[in-house]
Design a protein around this motif. Sequence first.
Motif, PDB file in Angstrom:
ATOM      1  N   PHE A  58       0.829  -1.209   0.000  1.00  0.00           N
ATOM      2  CA  PHE A  58       0.000   0.000   0.000  1.00  0.00           C
ATOM      3  C   PHE A  58       0.862   1.258   0.000  1.00  0.00           C
ATOM      4  CE2 PHE A  58      -3.505  -2.654   2.000  1.00  0.00           C
ATOM      5  CZ  PHE A  58      -4.316  -2.613   0.884  1.00  0.00           C
ATOM      6  N   ARG A  84      -7.974  -6.199   2.416  1.00  0.00           N
ATOM      7  CA  ARG A  84      -9.084  -5.916   1.498  1.00  0.00           C
ATOM      8  C   ARG A  84      -9.890  -4.708   1.961  1.00  0.00           C
ATOM      9  NH1 ARG A  84      -9.638 -11.788   1.789  1.00  0.00           N
ATOM     10  NH2 ARG A  84      -8.785 -12.705  -0.135  1.00  0.00           N
ATOM     11  N   THR A  86      -8.801  -2.284   3.904  1.00  0.00           N
ATOM     12  CA  THR A  86      -7.966  -1.089   3.747  1.00  0.00           C
ATOM     13  C   THR A  86      -8.048  -0.570   2.323  1.00  0.00           C
ATOM     14  OG1 THR A  86      -6.391  -1.601   5.523  1.00  0.00           O
ATOM     15  CG2 THR A  86      -5.578  -0.248   3.715  1.00  0.00           C
ATOM     16  N   ALA A  87      -7.954  -1.483   1.344  1.00  0.00           N
ATOM     17  CA  ALA A  87      -8.052  -1.075  -0.064  1.00  0.00           C
ATOM     18  C   ALA A  87      -9.396  -0.431  -0.343  1.00  0.00           C
ATOM     19  CB  ALA A  87      -7.842  -2.287  -0.964  1.00  0.00           C
ATOM     20  N   GLU A  88     -10.465  -1.033   0.154  1.00  0.00           N
ATOM     21  CA  GLU A  88     -11.812  -0.486  -0.059  1.00  0.00           C
ATOM     22  C   GLU A  88     -11.960   0.875   0.600  1.00  0.00           C
ATOM     23  OE1 GLU A  88     -16.498  -1.763   0.707  1.00  0.00           O
ATOM     24  OE2 GLU A  88     -14.863  -3.007   1.470  1.00  0.00           O
ATOM     25  N   ASN A  90      -9.739   3.096   1.174  1.00  0.00           N
ATOM     26  CA  ASN A  90      -8.965   4.127   0.485  1.00  0.00           C
ATOM     27  C   ASN A  90      -9.299   4.246  -0.999  1.00  0.00           C
ATOM     28  OD1 ASN A  90      -6.917   5.134   2.578  1.00  0.00           O
ATOM     29  ND2 ASN A  90      -6.671   2.908   2.739  1.00  0.00           N
ATOM     30  N   MET A  92      -8.651   2.086  -3.345  1.00  0.00           N
ATOM     31  CA  MET A  92      -7.506   1.614  -4.119  1.00  0.00           C
ATOM     32  C   MET A  92      -7.849   0.302  -4.812  1.00  0.00           C
ATOM     33  SD  MET A  92      -4.531   2.447  -1.274  1.00  0.00           S
ATOM     34  CE  MET A  92      -3.127   2.148  -2.347  1.00  0.00           C
ATOM     35  N   GLN A  93      -7.458   0.168  -6.065  1.00  0.00           N
ATOM     36  CA  GLN A  93      -7.697  -1.051  -6.825  1.00  0.00           C
ATOM     37  C   GLN A  93      -6.550  -2.026  -6.558  1.00  0.00           C
ATOM     38  OE1 GLN A  93     -10.570  -1.612  -8.642  1.00  0.00           O
ATOM     39  NE2 GLN A  93     -11.169   0.329  -7.681  1.00  0.00           N
ATOM     40  N   VAL A  94      -6.742  -2.882  -5.561  1.00  0.00           N
ATOM     41  CA  VAL A  94      -5.711  -3.827  -5.140  1.00  0.00           C
ATOM     42  C   VAL A  94      -6.322  -5.219  -5.065  1.00  0.00           C
ATOM     43  CG1 VAL A  94      -4.111  -4.470  -3.290  1.00  0.00           C
ATOM     44  CG2 VAL A  94      -4.493  -2.055  -3.826  1.00  0.00           C
TER      45      VAL A  94
END
Length: 236
Positions: A58, A84, A86-88, A90, A92-94
């Motif tokens: 990240f 998952r 954290t990505a959502e 922010n 972020m497409q991870v």
Amino acid sequence: MQLKENETLEVLFGDRMIIQNKSLYRFTSDSILLSRFARAKYGDAVADFCAGSGAVGFHFACLNPQIKSLTLFELQPALCDMARRTAEYNGMQVKVEEGRLQDIPSSYDGAFSLILCNPPYERGGFENLSYEKAICRKEITITLGEIAAVASKKLKFGGRMALVNRADRLAEVCYTLKQFNLEVKRVQLVSGTPAAKPYLLMAEAVKGGKPGTDVAPAFVNTQANGGGTLNGEGGL
């Protein structure tokens, strides 16, 4: 977003946050150092091996918005769930892949141009650690050789791998990576004070690279005895 028991939100980068759990493995300054040591190229397809809650990947993505994609690989379901969310949180497409590195499917062979890895690099048993923390710190579920073997398969030719390990394993790291066609091209040692013996190494290897290693001046990490904020854009 609803946090779960023992979870907190901590600063990731600027106004972005990362979920951490007080009862599970939490990022240390090693993660910060690695994300700043690694060098991005435009359009990099990046993988974060032994990703934990995703701190390295990240933060690297925040520092290097020019990368094309980021995929996290982590064994523990609870840490994958945190990554998952954290990505959502922010936006972020991870992609987060749960399971053993040794079991990554062949569909990922040659898929990455850069692999980041803050692996378990201590030897020994559980001692006073919980199983969840022990496997993040100690080579219980995976070894350096297994990580190198997987990385070599998943990197495209000319792709890079950046990792951290104990300074006293420098020769072993270089030898092991070379066994799997990963030539160490850049090394930097880390110490806690200018006069102290280095305790950490950071290395970048290239798949199919020619011999020759750039040894950078040692970096003094004033946060060597603890974690540290991920926030900020300062590099090494």
